[in-house]
Motif scaffolding. Structure first.
Motif, PDB file in Angstrom:
ATOM      1  N   ALA A 291       0.828  -1.214   0.000  1.00 11.69           N
ATOM      2  CA  ALA A 291       0.000   0.000   0.000  1.00 11.69           C
ATOM      3  C   ALA A 291       0.860   1.261   0.000  1.00 11.69           C
ATOM      4  CB  ALA A 291      -0.913  -0.016   1.224  1.00 11.69           C
ATOM      5  N   VAL A 292       2.041   1.178   0.627  1.00 13.86           N
ATOM      6  CA  VAL A 292       2.883   2.359   0.740  1.00 13.86           C
ATOM      7  C   VAL A 292       3.360   2.861  -0.633  1.00 13.86           C
ATOM      8  CG1 VAL A 292       5.066   1.100   1.066  1.00 13.86           C
ATOM      9  CG2 VAL A 292       4.783   3.337   2.109  1.00 13.86           C
ATOM     10  N   LEU A 293       3.351   1.966  -1.638  1.00 13.75           N
ATOM     11  CA  LEU A 293       3.781   2.375  -2.981  1.00 13.75           C
ATOM     12  C   LEU A 293       2.624   2.951  -3.801  1.00 13.75           C
ATOM     13  CD1 LEU A 293       6.254  -0.517  -3.855  1.00 13.75           C
ATOM     14  CD2 LEU A 293       6.816   1.831  -3.210  1.00 13.75           C
ATOM     15  N   HIS A 294       1.424   2.869  -3.243  1.00 11.92           N
ATOM     16  CA  HIS A 294       0.293   3.525  -3.906  1.00 11.92           C
ATOM     17  C   HIS A 294       0.051   4.849  -3.168  1.00 11.92           C
ATOM     18  CE1 HIS A 294      -3.003   3.646  -6.703  1.00 11.92           C
ATOM     19  NE2 HIS A 294      -3.658   4.267  -5.748  1.00 11.92           N
ATOM     20  N   THR A 295       0.659   5.908  -3.653  1.00  7.35           N
ATOM     21  CA  THR A 295       0.757   7.164  -2.904  1.00  7.35           C
ATOM     22  C   THR A 295      -0.325   8.165  -3.340  1.00  7.35           C
ATOM     23  OG1 THR A 295       2.127   8.293  -4.524  1.00  7.35           O
ATOM     24  CG2 THR A 295       3.284   6.826  -2.972  1.00  7.35           C
ATOM     25  N   PRO A 296      -0.427   9.270  -2.611  1.00  5.32           N
ATOM     26  CA  PRO A 296      -1.368  10.327  -3.039  1.00  5.32           C
ATOM     27  C   PRO A 296      -1.078  10.835  -4.451  1.00  5.32           C
ATOM     28  CG  PRO A 296      -0.636  10.716  -0.787  1.00  5.32           C
ATOM     29  CD  PRO A 296       0.181   9.564  -1.298  1.00  5.32           C
ATOM     30  N   ALA A 297       0.170  10.715  -4.920  1.00  8.45           N
ATOM     31  CA  ALA A 297       0.463  11.148  -6.296  1.00  8.45           C
ATOM     32  C   ALA A 297      -0.237  10.226  -7.291  1.00  8.45           C
ATOM     33  CB  ALA A 297       1.973  11.146  -6.540  1.00  8.45           C
ATOM     34  N   CYS A 298      -0.291   8.913  -6.989  1.00 12.83           N
ATOM     35  CA  CYS A 298      -1.009   7.976  -7.872  1.00 12.83           C
ATOM     36  C   CYS A 298      -2.480   8.388  -7.964  1.00 12.83           C
ATOM     37  CB  CYS A 298      -0.910   6.541  -7.343  1.00 12.83           C
ATOM     38  SG  CYS A 298       0.765   5.911  -7.208  1.00 12.83           S
ATOM     39  N   GLU A 299      -3.043   8.740  -6.827  1.00  9.14           N
ATOM     40  CA  GLU A 299      -4.452   9.163  -6.795  1.00  9.14           C
ATOM     41  C   GLU A 299      -4.654  10.440  -7.598  1.00  9.14           C
ATOM     42  OE1 GLU A 299      -7.134   7.739  -5.232  1.00  9.14           O
ATOM     43  OE2 GLU A 299      -5.845   6.006  -4.832  1.00  9.14           O
ATOM     44  N   LEU A 300      -3.758  11.409  -7.369  1.00 11.91           N
ATOM     45  CA  LEU A 300      -3.890  12.722  -8.011  1.00 11.91           C
ATOM     46  C   LEU A 300      -3.792  12.616  -9.533  1.00 11.91           C
ATOM     47  CD1 LEU A 300      -4.042  15.827  -7.503  1.00 11.91           C
ATOM     48  CD2 LEU A 300      -1.542  15.828  -7.385  1.00 11.91           C
ATOM     49  N   PHE A 301      -2.834  11.816 -10.020  1.00 10.78           N
ATOM     50  CA  PHE A 301      -2.620  11.711 -11.473  1.00 10.78           C
ATOM     51  C   PHE A 301      -3.484  10.609 -12.108  1.00 10.78           C
ATOM     52  CE2 PHE A 301       2.074  12.610 -10.197  1.00 10.78           C
ATOM     53  CZ  PHE A 301       1.804  13.958 -10.027  1.00 10.78           C
ATOM     54  N   GLY A 302      -4.005   9.704 -11.278  1.00 13.60           N
ATOM     55  CA  GLY A 302      -4.758   8.569 -11.827  1.00 13.60           C
ATOM     56  C   GLY A 302      -3.859   7.539 -12.468  1.00 13.60           C
ATOM     57  N   VAL A 303      -2.682   7.301 -11.872  1.00 14.74           N
ATOM     58  CA  VAL A 303      -1.721   6.339 -12.442  1.00 14.74           C
ATOM     59  C   VAL A 303      -1.428   5.215 -11.447  1.00 14.74           C
ATOM     60  CG1 VAL A 303      -0.652   8.105 -13.914  1.00 14.74           C
ATOM     61  CG2 VAL A 303       0.316   7.631 -11.651  1.00 14.74           C
ATOM     62  N   ARG A 304      -0.820   4.131 -11.953  1.00 10.87           N
ATOM     63  CA  ARG A 304      -0.559   2.976 -11.090  1.00 10.87           C
ATOM     64  C   ARG A 304       0.655   3.188 -10.194  1.00 10.87           C
ATOM     65  NH1 ARG A 304      -1.535   0.077 -15.740  1.00 10.87           N
ATOM     66  NH2 ARG A 304       0.609  -0.590 -16.065  1.00 10.87           N
ATOM     67  N   TYR A 305       1.683   3.836 -10.728  1.00 10.05           N
ATOM     68  CA  TYR A 305       2.957   3.907 -10.000  1.00 10.05           C
ATOM     69  C   TYR A 305       3.382   5.353  -9.746  1.00 10.05           C
ATOM     70  CZ  TYR A 305       3.115  -0.886 -11.714  1.00 10.05           C
ATOM     71  OH  TYR A 305       2.800  -2.183 -12.012  1.00 10.05           O
ATOM     72  N   PRO A 306       4.050   5.606  -8.619  1.00 11.71           N
ATOM     73  CA  PRO A 306       4.435   6.984  -8.282  1.00 11.71           C
ATOM     74  C   PRO A 306       5.743   7.396  -8.963  1.00 11.71           C
ATOM     75  CG  PRO A 306       5.008   5.526  -6.473  1.00 11.71           C
ATOM     76  CD  PRO A 306       4.385   4.653  -7.532  1.00 11.71           C
ATOM     77  N   ILE A 307       5.747   7.258 -10.281  1.00 16.58           N
ATOM     78  CA  ILE A 307       6.956   7.538 -11.067  1.00 16.58           C
ATOM     79  C   ILE A 307       6.581   8.485 -12.203  1.00 16.58           C
ATOM     80  CG2 ILE A 307       8.728   6.543 -12.580  1.00 16.58           C
ATOM     81  CD1 ILE A 307       8.453   3.919 -11.002  1.00 16.58           C
ATOM     82  N   VAL A 308       7.259   9.643 -12.239  1.00 14.85           N
ATOM     83  CA  VAL A 308       6.977  10.643 -13.276  1.00 14.85           C
ATOM     84  C   VAL A 308       8.174  10.746 -14.213  1.00 14.85           C
ATOM     85  CG1 VAL A 308       6.568  13.122 -13.690  1.00 14.85           C
ATOM     86  CG2 VAL A 308       5.492  11.986 -11.721  1.00 14.85           C
ATOM     87  N   GLN A 309       7.898  10.749 -15.510  1.00 16.71           N
ATOM     88  CA  GLN A 309       8.932  11.065 -16.514  1.00 16.71           C
ATOM     89  C   GLN A 309       8.763  12.545 -16.823  1.00 16.71           C
ATOM     90  OE1 GLN A 309       7.496  10.771 -20.344  1.00 16.71           O
ATOM     91  NE2 GLN A 309       8.844  12.554 -20.346  1.00 16.71           N
ATOM     92  N   THR A 310       9.791  13.335 -16.500  1.00 20.46           N
ATOM     93  CA  THR A 310       9.629  14.793 -16.551  1.00 20.46           C
ATOM     94  C   THR A 310       9.709  15.320 -17.982  1.00 20.46           C
ATOM     95  OG1 THR A 310      11.988  15.092 -16.266  1.00 20.46           O
ATOM     96  CG2 THR A 310      10.643  15.106 -14.267  1.00 20.46           C
ATOM     97  N   GLY A 311       9.245  16.565 -18.147  1.00 23.01           N
ATOM     98  CA  GLY A 311       9.342  17.239 -19.437  1.00 23.01           C
ATOM     99  C   GLY A 311      10.785  17.622 -19.710  1.00 23.01           C
TER     100      GLY A 311
END
Ligand code: FMN
Length: 364
Positions: free
Chosen positions: A13-33
């Motif tokens: 559960a700790v890997l499903h973070t508020p960022a996953c919720e905010l972006f609607g994605v599975r993993y808390p990993i962003v590829q930046t611009g």
């Protein structure tokens, strides 16, 4: 679990973070611009693999961005983002495009402003500026942004002076919105470390530049792979702002060259960039004047700043290693492979799970 996004069985559960919720994605990993790098292929591959892919639009015309947005949507149904420049001549049109196309997240190549943030948020776009100091995080949180990318000194491109290991605990203490840690991340252990510092995930540039879907020419990728941890430098010689790049003979020359001698080359490149991005001469002069005023640059530095994207393009698009500038994070010294984006994200999540198991609950 995020609506519509199946959470893989066994993911702690700790890997499903508020960022996953905010972006609607599975993993808390962003590829930046990343200008000239984060195109439709890379962003779509990241989003399709469960992370958040972000298109870089600072170096695109409006038409190119519209085409790239359509291409990402053709390649994946998953949420993705757009990185935009608040002083882009077509910024109003770009905001309208993001809203009309249902782009999930906007990140920013330079500091945004309160009205830009408000316009995007009213249109349902999640806003996520990059900051490099706790007081900047507080400032943008006060404007109502939804999340921040906190980039430490080791990060690629324009970068601040505080290392990630100190910035993340300071920023997560300063603001209560989700914080994505950036600067130096490349693996699952780093993701767990970021979470331990209070972040809601990681945002990575260099690691994604060094994947198979990145369109950077192979010989340029090879130059990054060959770089050691000590082969990068933070310099103001490129556009007047501290920028981390691979140390090359060109960078050494630029660092030694000041004042009017740099001007003719910079002017020629700035005019070429103007043609490529469809910027009018008037907009270019207006942008230059604003930069001169807000950042206290000399005219020579303003011209170098206008020239900088062309130097980056020479390397990252045209493969002209000796004529170009190679923005990078220090992490390039730790990266020695070119996985596909899906392999990278899968390996990171697997390693994060193993790391958490290893750290495990204390023995009683
Ligand atoms: C080649 C390159 C181009 C970049 N271009 C942009 C850009 O256009 N807009 C932006 O907000 N950040 C840009 N950055 C910064 C990255 O988005 C990201 O914040 C940074 O790379 C994170 O550090 P890391 O490289 O250690 O992962 C760039 C970075 C690199 C390496």
């Amino acid at each position: 679990m995020t609506a519509g996004v199946p959470e893989p069985a066994g993911t702690p559960a700790v890997l499903h973070t508020p960022a996953c919720e905010l972006f609607g994605v599975r993993y808390p990993i962003v590829q930046t611009g990343m200008g000239w790098v984060a195109g439709a292929r890379l962003a779509a591959a990241t989003s399709e693999a469960g992370g958040l892919g972000i298109l870089a639009s600072a170096t695109m015309t409006y038409e190119q961005l519209a085409g790239a947005v359509a291409e990402v949507k053709g390649r994946t149904a998953a949420p993705f983002g757009v990185n935009l420049r608040s002083n882009h001549p077509d910024v109003g049109q770009i905001v309208d495009l993001l809203i009309a196309e249902g782009v999930k997240v906007a990140s920013f190549a330079q500091a945004p402003n309160p009205s830009l943030v408000a316009g995007l948020r009213e249109g349902g776009v999640v806003t996520m500026p990059t900051i490099a100091a706790p007081r900047h995080a507080e400032k943008v949180a006060g404007w109502g942004v939804d999340a921040v990318i906190a980039q430490g000194h080791e990060g690629g491109g324009h970068t601040g002076s505080i290392p990630t290991s100190l910035l993340l605990p300071a920023v997560t203490r300063a603001v209560s919105i989700p914080v994505l840690g950036a600067g130096g991340f490349h693996d699952g252990r780093g993701l767990v470390a970021a979470l331990a510092w209070g972040a809601a995930g990681v945002a990575m540039g260099t690691r994604f530049l060094l994947t198979r879907e990145s369109t950077v020419p192979d010989e340029v990728k090879a130059r990054y792979l060959a770089a050691a941890l000590t082969d990068t430098v933070v310099t103001r010689a490129i556009d007047g702002q501290p920028q981390r790049v691979i140390r090359t003979s060109l960078v050494d020359r630029l660092e030694g060259r000041h004042g009017p001698s740099a001007t003719p080359v910079a002017l020629a490149s700035a005019l070429r960039l103007r043609r490529l991005t469809g910027t009018s001469l008037r907009a270019l002069v207006r942008e230059g004047l604003a930069m001169k005023r807000s950042e206290g640059l000399t005219w020579s530095q303003v011209l170098m700043a206008a020239n900088a994207p062309m130097l980056t393009r020479a390397a990252l698009v045209e493969g002209r290693l000796e004529a170009g500038v190679l923005p990078t994070g220090q992490v390039t010294g730790l990266v020695d492979d070119l996985p596909s984006v899906a392999e990278l994200i899968d390996a990171m999540m697997k390693e994060a799970v193993e790391c958490l198991e290893r750290l495990g609950p204390p023995r009683r």
